[in-house]
Design a protein around this motif. Structure first.
Motif, PDB file in Angstrom:
ATOM      1  N   LEU A  80      21.752  36.889  65.720  1.00  0.00           N
ATOM      2  CA  LEU A  80      21.133  36.082  64.670  1.00  0.00           C
ATOM      3  C   LEU A  80      19.735  36.584  64.311  1.00  0.00           C
ATOM      4  O   LEU A  80      19.349  36.568  63.139  1.00  0.00           O
ATOM      5  CB  LEU A  80      21.085  34.616  65.096  1.00  0.00           C
ATOM      6  N   SER A  81      18.984  37.041  65.294  1.00  0.00           N
ATOM      7  CA  SER A  81      17.657  37.567  64.982  1.00  0.00           C
ATOM      8  C   SER A  81      17.750  38.910  64.250  1.00  0.00           C
ATOM      9  O   SER A  81      16.914  39.214  63.402  1.00  0.00           O
ATOM     10  CB  SER A  81      16.806  37.696  66.243  1.00  0.00           C
ATOM     11  N   ILE A  82      18.783  39.692  64.530  1.00  0.00           N
ATOM     12  CA  ILE A  82      19.004  40.925  63.773  1.00  0.00           C
ATOM     13  C   ILE A  82      19.345  40.575  62.331  1.00  0.00           C
ATOM     14  O   ILE A  82      18.881  41.242  61.398  1.00  0.00           O
ATOM     15  CB  ILE A  82      20.093  41.776  64.446  1.00  0.00           C
ATOM     16  N   ALA A  83      20.154  39.542  62.118  1.00  0.00           N
ATOM     17  CA  ALA A  83      20.465  39.102  60.751  1.00  0.00           C
ATOM     18  C   ALA A  83      19.195  38.655  60.029  1.00  0.00           C
ATOM     19  O   ALA A  83      19.013  38.948  58.840  1.00  0.00           O
ATOM     20  CB  ALA A  83      21.487  37.970  60.789  1.00  0.00           C
ATOM     21  N   PHE A  84      18.307  37.965  60.733  1.00  0.00           N
ATOM     22  CA  PHE A  84      17.018  37.555  60.163  1.00  0.00           C
ATOM     23  C   PHE A  84      16.198  38.773  59.742  1.00  0.00           C
ATOM     24  O   PHE A  84      15.600  38.792  58.663  1.00  0.00           O
ATOM     25  CB  PHE A  84      16.264  36.708  61.198  1.00  0.00           C
ATOM     26  N   THR A  85      16.198  39.806  60.567  1.00  0.00           N
ATOM     27  CA  THR A  85      15.494  41.042  60.237  1.00  0.00           C
ATOM     28  C   THR A  85      16.100  41.703  59.015  1.00  0.00           C
ATOM     29  O   THR A  85      15.376  42.184  58.128  1.00  0.00           O
ATOM     30  CB  THR A  85      15.526  42.003  61.440  1.00  0.00           C
ATOM     31  N   ILE A 144      28.512  39.603  61.358  1.00  0.00           N
ATOM     32  CA  ILE A 144      29.756  38.906  61.684  1.00  0.00           C
ATOM     33  C   ILE A 144      30.598  39.743  62.636  1.00  0.00           C
ATOM     34  O   ILE A 144      31.212  39.217  63.577  1.00  0.00           O
ATOM     35  CB  ILE A 144      30.540  38.576  60.396  1.00  0.00           C
ATOM     36  N   LEU A 145      30.626  41.049  62.420  1.00  0.00           N
ATOM     37  CA  LEU A 145      31.351  41.940  63.331  1.00  0.00           C
ATOM     38  C   LEU A 145      30.773  41.859  64.749  1.00  0.00           C
ATOM     39  O   LEU A 145      31.521  41.830  65.728  1.00  0.00           O
ATOM     40  CB  LEU A 145      31.305  43.373  62.813  1.00  0.00           C
ATOM     41  N   MET A 146      29.439  41.812  64.856  1.00  0.00           N
ATOM     42  CA  MET A 146      28.816  41.684  66.175  1.00  0.00           C
ATOM     43  C   MET A 146      29.196  40.359  66.832  1.00  0.00           C
ATOM     44  O   MET A 146      29.501  40.318  68.027  1.00  0.00           O
ATOM     45  CB  MET A 146      27.296  41.794  66.050  1.00  0.00           C
ATOM     46  N   ILE A 147      29.202  39.299  66.046  1.00  0.00           N
ATOM     47  CA  ILE A 147      29.543  37.983  66.619  1.00  0.00           C
ATOM     48  C   ILE A 147      31.009  37.951  67.037  1.00  0.00           C
ATOM     49  O   ILE A 147      31.357  37.409  68.088  1.00  0.00           O
ATOM     50  CB  ILE A 147      29.187  36.867  65.621  1.00  0.00           C
ATOM     51  N   GLN A 181      22.278  45.532  51.299  1.00  0.00           N
ATOM     52  CA  GLN A 181      21.722  45.148  52.596  1.00  0.00           C
ATOM     53  C   GLN A 181      22.244  43.783  53.015  1.00  0.00           C
ATOM     54  O   GLN A 181      22.681  43.596  54.147  1.00  0.00           O
ATOM     55  CB  GLN A 181      20.191  45.135  52.526  1.00  0.00           C
ATOM     56  N   VAL A 182      22.210  42.829  52.098  1.00  0.00           N
ATOM     57  CA  VAL A 182      22.682  41.483  52.425  1.00  0.00           C
ATOM     58  C   VAL A 182      24.197  41.490  52.611  1.00  0.00           C
ATOM     59  O   VAL A 182      24.718  40.912  53.568  1.00  0.00           O
ATOM     60  CB  VAL A 182      22.261  40.477  51.331  1.00  0.00           C
ATOM     61  N   LEU A 183      24.898  42.170  51.710  1.00  0.00           N
ATOM     62  CA  LEU A 183      26.359  42.151  51.762  1.00  0.00           C
ATOM     63  C   LEU A 183      26.892  42.850  53.001  1.00  0.00           C
ATOM     64  O   LEU A 183      27.721  42.310  53.730  1.00  0.00           O
ATOM     65  CB  LEU A 183      26.924  42.811  50.503  1.00  0.00           C
ATOM     66  N   LEU A 184      26.402  44.050  53.271  1.00  0.00           N
ATOM     67  CA  LEU A 184      26.936  44.833  54.388  1.00  0.00           C
ATOM     68  C   LEU A 184      26.327  44.447  55.722  1.00  0.00           C
ATOM     69  O   LEU A 184      27.039  44.129  56.673  1.00  0.00           O
ATOM     70  CB  LEU A 184      26.723  46.322  54.139  1.00  0.00           C
ATOM     71  N   TYR A 185      25.009  44.493  55.822  1.00  0.00           N
ATOM     72  CA  TYR A 185      24.391  44.294  57.125  1.00  0.00           C
ATOM     73  C   TYR A 185      24.375  42.835  57.535  1.00  0.00           C
ATOM     74  O   TYR A 185      24.813  42.487  58.622  1.00  0.00           O
ATOM     75  CB  TYR A 185      22.981  44.878  57.149  1.00  0.00           C
ATOM     76  N   ILE A 190       8.946  40.190  63.481  1.00  0.00           N
ATOM     77  CA  ILE A 190       9.246  39.102  64.414  1.00  0.00           C
ATOM     78  C   ILE A 190      10.728  39.083  64.755  1.00  0.00           C
ATOM     79  O   ILE A 190      11.114  38.914  65.918  1.00  0.00           O
ATOM     80  CB  ILE A 190       8.786  37.745  63.834  1.00  0.00           C
ATOM     81  N   GLY A 191      11.594  39.266  63.750  1.00  0.00           N
ATOM     82  CA  GLY A 191      13.032  39.298  64.013  1.00  0.00           C
ATOM     83  C   GLY A 191      13.421  40.439  64.928  1.00  0.00           C
ATOM     84  O   GLY A 191      14.264  40.281  65.820  1.00  0.00           O
TER      85      GLY A 191
END
Length: 174
Positions: free
Chosen positions: A40-45, A75-78, A65-69, A24-25
């Motif tokens: 934000l949806s990529i972060a959810f994925t 955050i880099l994308m935002i 995965q949580v720390l880097l992605y 879904i993400g």
């Protein structure tokens, strides 16, 4: 051919829920028009995929995965979104024929994959699973691979400083 003898254990339910969340993400990331919503949806994925890593007993990969992605990349994308101008965000025209062909292709791909997986013979293998895999990765990282680890940290620092320098140069040009 279609043998649906499934044990509905907690692990199966968690896998199903996390898989649906990841899908879904990803679909939401493709369909959103606003870039912040996509990030934000990529972060959810990414969080759902980290949960799948936990189910596979790969805690270190879930942590990375949580720390880097989820943390750094999102955050880099935002930050990238905030530093660029989006004055002329236009809406693409809808293409119903293209969307219908894409849906048919997805359904066919799902059918092929489903058939292939159901008919595959996976032989069990003896796999050594360490009880403390995170500790073993840390021991290897800081003993055998200490120099490459430090070189990567220097490279990331130089890239970060270069990105700041480029952002400052573009800011001064305006």
């Amino acid at each position: 051919m279609l043998n649906f003898n499934i044990d509905f254990t907690g692990e199966f339910v968690a896998f199903f829920i996390l898989s649906v969340c990841a899908i879904i993400g990803a679909v939401m990331a493709i369909n959103f028009t606003k870039v912040v919503h996509t990030a934000l949806s990529i972060a959810f994925t990414f969080v759902a995929i980290a949960g799948l890593y936990v189910l596979l007993e790969a805690e270190f990969l879930a942590f990375v995965q949580v720390l880097l992605y989820v943390g750094a990349i999102t955050i880099l994308m935002i930050f990238g979104i905030m530093m660029t101008k989006h004055d002329s965000e236009g809406q693409e025209p809808s293409r119903p024929l293209l969307e219908a062909l894409a849906a048919i292709g997805c359904i066919c791909l799902f059918g092929i994959l489903f058939y292939s997986i159901r008919n595959a013979n996976f032989s069990p293998q003896d796999v050594f699973i360490a009880d403390e895999n995170t500790r073993l990765i840390g021991m290897h990282l800081f003993t055998k691979y200490a120099i490459p680890f430090e070189l990567i940290s220097v490279l990331l620092t130089v890239a970060f400083i270069g990105a700041i320098a480029l952002a400052k140069r573009e800011e001064g040009a305006e």
